[in-house]
Design an enzyme around this catalytic site. Sequence first.
Site, PDB file in Angstrom:
ATOM      1  N   ILE A 106      13.732  50.465 131.983  1.00 19.14           N
ATOM      2  CA  ILE A 106      13.394  51.710 132.688  1.00 19.14           C
ATOM      3  C   ILE A 106      13.365  52.884 131.718  1.00 19.14           C
ATOM      4  O   ILE A 106      12.499  53.766 131.810  1.00 19.14           O
ATOM      5  CB  ILE A 106      14.401  51.981 133.827  1.00 19.14           C
ATOM      6  CG1 ILE A 106      14.373  50.830 134.843  1.00 19.14           C
ATOM      7  CG2 ILE A 106      14.085  53.296 134.524  1.00 19.14           C
ATOM      8  CD1 ILE A 106      13.026  50.585 135.481  1.00 19.14           C
ATOM      9  N   GLU A 164      11.220  46.931 123.250  1.00 19.90           N
ATOM     10  CA  GLU A 164      12.549  46.756 123.835  1.00 19.90           C
ATOM     11  C   GLU A 164      13.131  45.426 123.365  1.00 19.90           C
ATOM     12  O   GLU A 164      12.505  44.378 123.528  1.00 19.90           O
ATOM     13  CB  GLU A 164      12.453  46.780 125.366  1.00 19.90           C
ATOM     14  CG  GLU A 164      13.766  46.508 126.060  1.00 19.90           C
ATOM     15  CD  GLU A 164      13.612  46.200 127.546  1.00 19.90           C
ATOM     16  OE1 GLU A 164      14.595  45.703 128.142  1.00 19.90           O
ATOM     17  OE2 GLU A 164      12.526  46.442 128.111  1.00 19.90           O
ATOM     18  N   ILE A 194      24.711  36.727 119.360  1.00 21.76           N
ATOM     19  CA  ILE A 194      24.206  35.849 118.311  1.00 21.76           C
ATOM     20  C   ILE A 194      22.685  35.716 118.418  1.00 21.76           C
ATOM     21  O   ILE A 194      21.954  35.744 117.425  1.00 21.76           O
ATOM     22  CB  ILE A 194      24.879  34.462 118.402  1.00 21.76           C
ATOM     23  CG1 ILE A 194      26.356  34.562 118.018  1.00 21.76           C
ATOM     24  CG2 ILE A 194      24.168  33.453 117.514  1.00 21.76           C
ATOM     25  CD1 ILE A 194      27.139  33.282 118.223  1.00 21.76           C
ATOM     26  N   LYS A 219      34.950  57.747 128.807  1.00 24.91           N
ATOM     27  CA  LYS A 219      35.438  57.187 127.553  1.00 24.91           C
ATOM     28  C   LYS A 219      34.260  56.899 126.601  1.00 24.91           C
ATOM     29  O   LYS A 219      33.301  56.211 126.976  1.00 24.91           O
ATOM     30  CB  LYS A 219      36.219  55.894 127.813  1.00 24.91           C
ATOM     31  CG  LYS A 219      37.569  56.127 128.516  1.00 24.91           C
ATOM     32  CD  LYS A 219      38.519  56.926 127.625  1.00 24.91           C
ATOM     33  CE  LYS A 219      39.875  57.117 128.279  1.00 24.91           C
ATOM     34  NZ  LYS A 219      40.786  57.909 127.413  1.00 24.91           N
ATOM     35  N   GLN A 257      31.067  54.095 120.650  1.00 20.55           N
ATOM     36  CA  GLN A 257      31.352  54.142 119.216  1.00 20.55           C
ATOM     37  C   GLN A 257      31.354  52.739 118.606  1.00 20.55           C
ATOM     38  O   GLN A 257      30.780  52.503 117.534  1.00 20.55           O
ATOM     39  CB  GLN A 257      32.709  54.812 118.970  1.00 20.55           C
ATOM     40  CG  GLN A 257      32.747  56.294 119.331  1.00 20.55           C
ATOM     41  CD  GLN A 257      34.137  56.881 119.120  1.00 20.55           C
ATOM     42  OE1 GLN A 257      34.747  56.707 118.080  1.00 20.55           O
ATOM     43  NE2 GLN A 257      34.644  57.590 120.117  1.00 20.55           N
ATOM     44  N   LYS A 294      31.279  64.939 120.462  1.00 21.43           N
ATOM     45  CA  LYS A 294      32.094  63.841 119.951  1.00 21.43           C
ATOM     46  C   LYS A 294      31.236  62.615 119.635  1.00 21.43           C
ATOM     47  O   LYS A 294      31.387  61.988 118.570  1.00 21.43           O
ATOM     48  CB  LYS A 294      33.173  63.494 120.974  1.00 21.43           C
ATOM     49  CG  LYS A 294      34.144  62.407 120.524  1.00 21.43           C
ATOM     50  CD  LYS A 294      35.210  62.189 121.589  1.00 21.43           C
ATOM     51  CE  LYS A 294      36.201  61.099 121.164  1.00 21.43           C
ATOM     52  NZ  LYS A 294      37.225  60.861 122.206  1.00 21.43           N
ATOM     53  N   CYS A 308       0.897  33.645 148.326  1.00 27.11           N
ATOM     54  CA  CYS A 308       0.959  32.379 147.597  1.00 27.11           C
ATOM     55  C   CYS A 308       1.541  31.272 148.489  1.00 27.11           C
ATOM     56  O   CYS A 308       0.873  30.805 149.391  1.00 27.11           O
ATOM     57  CB  CYS A 308       1.745  32.542 146.299  1.00 27.11           C
ATOM     58  SG  CYS A 308       1.435  31.221 145.101  1.00 27.11           S
ATOM     59  N   GLU A 337       2.974  19.025 147.873  1.00 29.47           N
ATOM     60  CA  GLU A 337       4.130  19.412 147.059  1.00 29.47           C
ATOM     61  C   GLU A 337       5.425  19.067 147.774  1.00 29.47           C
ATOM     62  O   GLU A 337       6.393  18.619 147.164  1.00 29.47           O
ATOM     63  CB  GLU A 337       4.083  20.916 146.755  1.00 29.47           C
ATOM     64  CG  GLU A 337       5.287  21.414 145.950  1.00 29.47           C
ATOM     65  CD  GLU A 337       5.307  22.926 145.775  1.00 29.47           C
ATOM     66  OE1 GLU A 337       6.168  23.414 145.021  1.00 29.47           O
ATOM     67  OE2 GLU A 337       4.482  23.617 146.402  1.00 29.47           O
ATOM     68  N   ARG A 359       0.119  26.037 141.584  1.00 23.28           N
ATOM     69  CA  ARG A 359      -0.468  24.743 141.207  1.00 23.28           C
ATOM     70  C   ARG A 359      -1.191  24.095 142.394  1.00 23.28           C
ATOM     71  O   ARG A 359      -2.168  23.374 142.213  1.00 23.28           O
ATOM     72  CB  ARG A 359       0.644  23.816 140.679  1.00 23.28           C
ATOM     73  CG  ARG A 359       0.172  22.470 140.194  1.00 23.28           C
ATOM     74  CD  ARG A 359       1.265  21.742 139.410  1.00 23.28           C
ATOM     75  NE  ARG A 359       1.309  22.190 138.016  1.00 23.28           N
ATOM     76  CZ  ARG A 359       2.314  22.879 137.474  1.00 23.28           C
ATOM     77  NH1 ARG A 359       3.349  23.211 138.211  1.00 23.28           N
ATOM     78  NH2 ARG A 359       2.277  23.241 136.212  1.00 23.28           N
ATOM     79  N   HIS A 416      -1.281  36.865 143.894  1.00 22.28           N
ATOM     80  CA  HIS A 416      -0.107  37.747 143.935  1.00 22.28           C
ATOM     81  C   HIS A 416      -0.545  39.206 143.822  1.00 22.28           C
ATOM     82  O   HIS A 416      -0.582  39.766 142.711  1.00 22.28           O
ATOM     83  CB  HIS A 416       0.843  37.415 142.784  1.00 22.28           C
ATOM     84  CG  HIS A 416       1.578  36.129 142.941  1.00 22.28           C
ATOM     85  ND1 HIS A 416       2.878  36.061 143.378  1.00 22.28           N
ATOM     86  CD2 HIS A 416       1.187  34.847 142.721  1.00 22.28           C
ATOM     87  CE1 HIS A 416       3.260  34.793 143.415  1.00 22.28           C
ATOM     88  NE2 HIS A 416       2.251  34.033 143.029  1.00 22.28           N
ATOM     89  N   GLU A 428       1.060  41.848 144.483  1.00 21.55           N
ATOM     90  CA  GLU A 428       2.158  42.726 144.071  1.00 21.55           C
ATOM     91  C   GLU A 428       2.143  43.032 142.580  1.00 21.55           C
ATOM     92  O   GLU A 428       2.627  44.090 142.144  1.00 21.55           O
ATOM     93  CB  GLU A 428       3.510  42.136 144.480  1.00 21.55           C
ATOM     94  CG  GLU A 428       3.969  40.891 143.733  1.00 21.55           C
ATOM     95  CD  GLU A 428       3.454  39.578 144.306  1.00 21.55           C
ATOM     96  OE1 GLU A 428       4.032  38.521 143.988  1.00 21.55           O
ATOM     97  OE2 GLU A 428       2.468  39.621 145.077  1.00 21.55           O
TER      98      GLU A 428
END
Length: 546
Positions: free
Chosen positions: A21, A143, A151, A190, A195, A226, A384, A408, A465, A510, A512
Amino acid sequence: MADTKYIFVTGGVSSSLGKGIIAASLAKLLQARGFKTTIQKLDPYINVDPGTLNPYEHGECYVTEDGAETDLDLGHYERFLNVNTSQANNVTTGRIYQSVIEKERRGEFLGKTVQVVPHITNEIKERIQILGKNGDYDIVITEIGGTVGDIESLPYIEAVRQLKWELGDDNALVIHLTLVPYLSAAGELKTKPTQHSVKTLMESGIKADILVCRTEHELSDDIRRKLAIFCNVRQEAVIQSIDAPTIYDVPNMMLKEGLDTVTMKKLDLPTDSTPNLDRWNQFLKRHKNPKAEVHIGLIGKYVELQDSYKSILEAFIHAGAENEVSVKVEYIHSEFINDSTIHNKISHLDGVLVAPGFGERGIEGKIDAVRYARENNLPFLGICLGMQMAVIEFARNVLKLKGANSSEMDPDTKHPVIDLMADQKEVTHKGGTMRLGAWDCELSKKSVIHDAYGKDMISERHRHRYEYNNYYQEQLENAGMLSTGVNPETKLVEVIELADHPWFVGVQYHPEYKSTVANPHPLFVSFVKAVQEYSEKRQSAKMAQK
């Protein structure tokens, strides 16, 4: 501009702080100042793309025009910028390693030992610069998924370090999004987590140029000072990102904080322009000041995680603003719909959307929801799998084809009204092998779908599919289920409607994915309008009874 500028957005302390965002909001502000801007997402997981991930794992899989299955953040990018993304806008570790290994197998490294540095990092740098080198963009925002210190993220952080050094100070900067938590017991914010996060970033050789601080409370000047001192940034580059009522408020909040101004100064870009957010703010005004409220049931299998249907929810916001109504979405798990529960779950709603999905779980509940909408003239939109459920329901209950189903769900069904097409039957690999991306669809005149779009030919994105089985088309149409949208090349049915229903539409694609703030999707706009009219009629009928 001769050279493309690069902005890298990293995250620290916690996930889910909203890097996507913030990236989209900054891109919007830069775009509003006249810069051609795009955003890409680098995801550290080893999947080649999110296409095979369960929605519970990673939210929805967003599909681009060119058929790339990508991270849902690309949906935010498109909704904010109203600019299409592509395969180049989303890169995963899996895709990086796959490419490097393929190059090694072809002998492109001339027998050298393949290593993370330089081979993996070079591949990452190449992917980052693809969009910048094509000449279409002044600014590329990248991003980096995950959190600094992970890692999985280390090769990306190293690639950014190298690229920032190679590009030079005026051509690249790093924005670090972090958390400033509020401890209620101490009654104060905090800064220590921030930091430590910045320290971790510096241990990898990267200095943050701008800090964006997610917070639930206002940052005082003392806290900003700070953070600036301990994190080695200028105080004007400590940006507050406080909780907002809606994600669409964030660009204006970042404008007020001066994120775009600080960014342009650091990239040596002219700052004399003023961002034009008139259209954006008109949308916000309509969104925040609705004249009515409607309730739509979203019938799905992944409703516990709203990100599973992110694009649908945002499309309702866009369409609601266009109609000046507030769309209240009620999440209804299809597994819990049956003959004894359906009335209580659906009768109070103004409309029903049966959502996309895969697999047989919860299918019968979706079919029951379709039947209720059909028999009670409730506005219905099936997307869909939702469209396929509408075909199955009609075949079973109107055509009386006992056991009609999708192959399916039931490979042995006698009536596969939804079936696997011939070119899919030999497919064994799941990833990237569905019908994906933009396909044309020709609309029938004098249909609900044509009225919604106002044109004869459309192009919409797909991700599926299984298809409508044309063998049953004549039977279905004779009984009242019309095929009002067809792909002109394959002749596959893309849209179905009911002849004797006020608003009942199922689409194989789709819609949307293509709804944006600037261009609310016409099908969602039409659906919400029909829902609003239904709501008004029902309220009028109640008043008349009194």
